[in-house]
Design an enzyme around this catalytic site. Structure first.
Site, PDB file in Angstrom:
ATOM      1  N   CYS A  16      -1.508   9.426   1.903  1.00  0.00           N
ATOM      2  CA  CYS A  16      -1.524   8.922   0.509  1.00  0.00           C
ATOM      3  C   CYS A  16      -2.514   9.176  -0.287  1.00  0.00           C
ATOM      4  CB  CYS A  16      -0.825   7.454   0.468  1.00  0.00           C
ATOM      5  SG  CYS A  16      -1.894   6.491   1.317  1.00  0.00           S
TER       6      CYS A  16
ATOM      7  N   GLU B  84       0.697  -1.202   0.120  1.00  0.00           N
ATOM      8  CA  GLU B  84       0.154  -0.039   0.127  1.00  0.00           C
ATOM      9  C   GLU B  84       0.760   1.283   0.012  1.00  0.00           C
ATOM     10  OE1 GLU B  84      -1.710   3.183   1.118  1.00  0.00           O
ATOM     11  OE2 GLU B  84      -2.265   2.307   3.073  1.00  0.00           O
TER      12      GLU B  84
END
Length: 480
Positions: free
Chosen positions: A285, A251
């Protein structure tokens, strides 16, 4: 908030161990020392891996209801200590207190969802009589634990991103060794305190802050059957290249885009984008980084967004009114300012912001940023967003897809055709309609494509990665 200089052990094979106090954790706003943390050396990591391997049969043998009870116990303990968790998070990560409280809530929810999913790890019935040769045969599959897991988490969500690895690992029946970020290890160690109160098999978990000396073991040791990493793209893909035969879930970073269509509710879009771009100093993110606005609404949207960004409260994360606290370090603050300066030198226009006090950078907006500028093509991980006008919806989808990242995108529109075009056309892991790409529910599949990662988190999807399908075939003709 307490700022006592506490000593924090790490956890090796379920047990606290404090061979040193080598890691100093500081308040990211004041610079004061929050605590001293024991760090693991390669020998400790080796012991933790061996303990995880030895404990795996006992961990896999725990019944589903037993694993659910363990996770529910954690939920109850987190509830009792939620203020302590939030205070520590505010200090070690510089996260504004309201955002810190929100992350603690998500920690609790993530463990609760995992407890519920523990009893729903289902298999499948397979009718195999699809030809004369296979008449009388039946198949059944079940999910079995993948085995010892190596887990690596970043600094920006020290609680909930750790929870998204720890909770499904327990739910699936796996042992694990977790490496938390050295800048923010305290939240993960507090989770370890709670896990140590459970009856998990001895050796089932270790939480080890460590230096780079032994960190390679998390990706390279063949006794781990899975590596789950959250962090930067460059580091993640490098770890995968050395991971060998183990399964890998990544991720990674993003450069999240948001579309404001011609029919969007500007008041709603501005309010949501301000939070999506600037909460916790943009250190997410899926923080809003690129904003594409239909040309017919561009001037009005820009004016409203500038006014809202200028009003954002920056500074001490301990104040309830603060949205933007410090970025994680002076080095990161320097980098963000360098990227802003580069964009300005390349011809971008500064709309507001670009002011700094200590490691606090206020809400910054730019336009006319060239696509080759780092602010446009890389992940800024700071309180900066850039604006572009667009005319045709198909063109803006193409423009967004030029990025090497593909985590999530947001689209403000009431047009069903554009909704489906975005879902079909954007090369990202998730499309969020009428909200920002920063929106996430902890139960949903979450992850990216391209340089943004491999695989999916979200409890059910993480459990699928952390289990393997095992097939049973029965020849009914041979049964008595």
């Amino acid at each position: 908030m307490s700022t006592q200089h506490q000593n924090h052990p790490f956890y090796l094979g379920n047990r606290p161990l404090a061979p040193n106090r080598d890691l100093i954790v500081r308040d990211k706003f004041s610079g004061d020392i929050v605590g001293y943390v024991a760090t693991a050396n390669p020998a400790h990591i080796e012991q933790a891996i061996a303990a995880a391997v030895q404990a795996q049969p006992a961990m896999a043998a725990l019944t589903a209801d037993h694993r659910a009870e363990i996770l529910h116990f954690c939920v109850a303990q987190f509830q009792l200590r939620k203020n302590q968790f939030a205070d520590i998070l505010c200090q070690e990560a510089g996260k504004p207190i309201q955002a810190a409280q929100g992350e603690v809530t998500r920690l609790i929810e993530t463990f609760r969802i995992a407890a519920e999913e523990t009893t729903r790890i289902n298999g499948e019935y397979l009718p195999l009589d699809d030809s004369p040769r296979t008449r009388g045969y039946r198949g059944i599959t079940k999910r079995v634990p993948i085995g010892p897991c190596a887990l690596i988490t970043p600094f920006n969500f020290p609680l909930n991103l750790a929870a998204h690895k720890i909770a499904p690992a327990i739910a699936a029946g796996n042992t694990f060794v977790l490496k938390p970020a050295s800048l923010t290890p305290l939240g993960a160690l507090m989770i370890g305190e709670v896990l140590a109160q459970t009856d998990l098999p001895l050796g089932a978990f270790s939480i080890l802050p460590c230096s780079r000396d032994g960190a390679h073991l998390f990706s390279e040791d063949p006794r781990f059957n899975l590596l789950s990493f959250t962090g930067s793209a460059d580091v993640g893909w490098a770890l995968k290249s050395k991971a060998g035969r183990k399964a890998v879930v990544l991720e990674l970073g993003g450069n999240a885009a948001c579309i404001v269509d011609a029919d969007a509710d500007l008041d709603d879009a501005v309010a949501r984008i301000i939070v999506g771009a600037f909460y916790q100093a943009g250190q997410s993110c899926i923080s809003v980084q690129r904003i594409y606005v239909h040309h017919s609404r561009y001037a009005a949207f820009k004016s409203q967004l500038i006014n809202a960004a200028t009003a954002v409260h920056c500074g001490d994360p301990k104040l309830e009114s603060t949205l933007i606290g410090p970025v994680i370090s002076a080095q990161e603050a320097d980098r963000i300012q360098q990227w802003i300066d580069q964009a300005l030198q390349m011809g971008a226009n500064l709309l507001c912001g670009n002011q700094r006090q200590g490691n606090v950078i206020n809400a910054t907006l730019l336009e006319n940023v060239p696509p080759e500028a780092k602010l446009a093509c890389e992940e800024v991980f700071g309180p900066v967003a850039i604006l572009y006008p667009f005319e045709q919806f198909a063109d803006v989808i193409h423009e967004i897809n030029r990025s090497r990242y593909g985590l999530q995108a947001g689209v403000f529109t009431n047009n069903l055709s554009h909704t489906l075009a975005a879902w079909d056309g954007l090369t990202v892991g998730g499309v969020i309609i009428n909200d920002v790409p920063s929106w996430r529910a902890d139960a949903m599949p979450y992850g990216g494509v391209k340089d943004s990662g491999l695989g999916r988190e979200g409890i059910r999807d993480a459990i699928l990665h952390m289990t393997e399908k095992r097939l049973l075939v029965i020849n009914t003709a041979g049964l008595s």
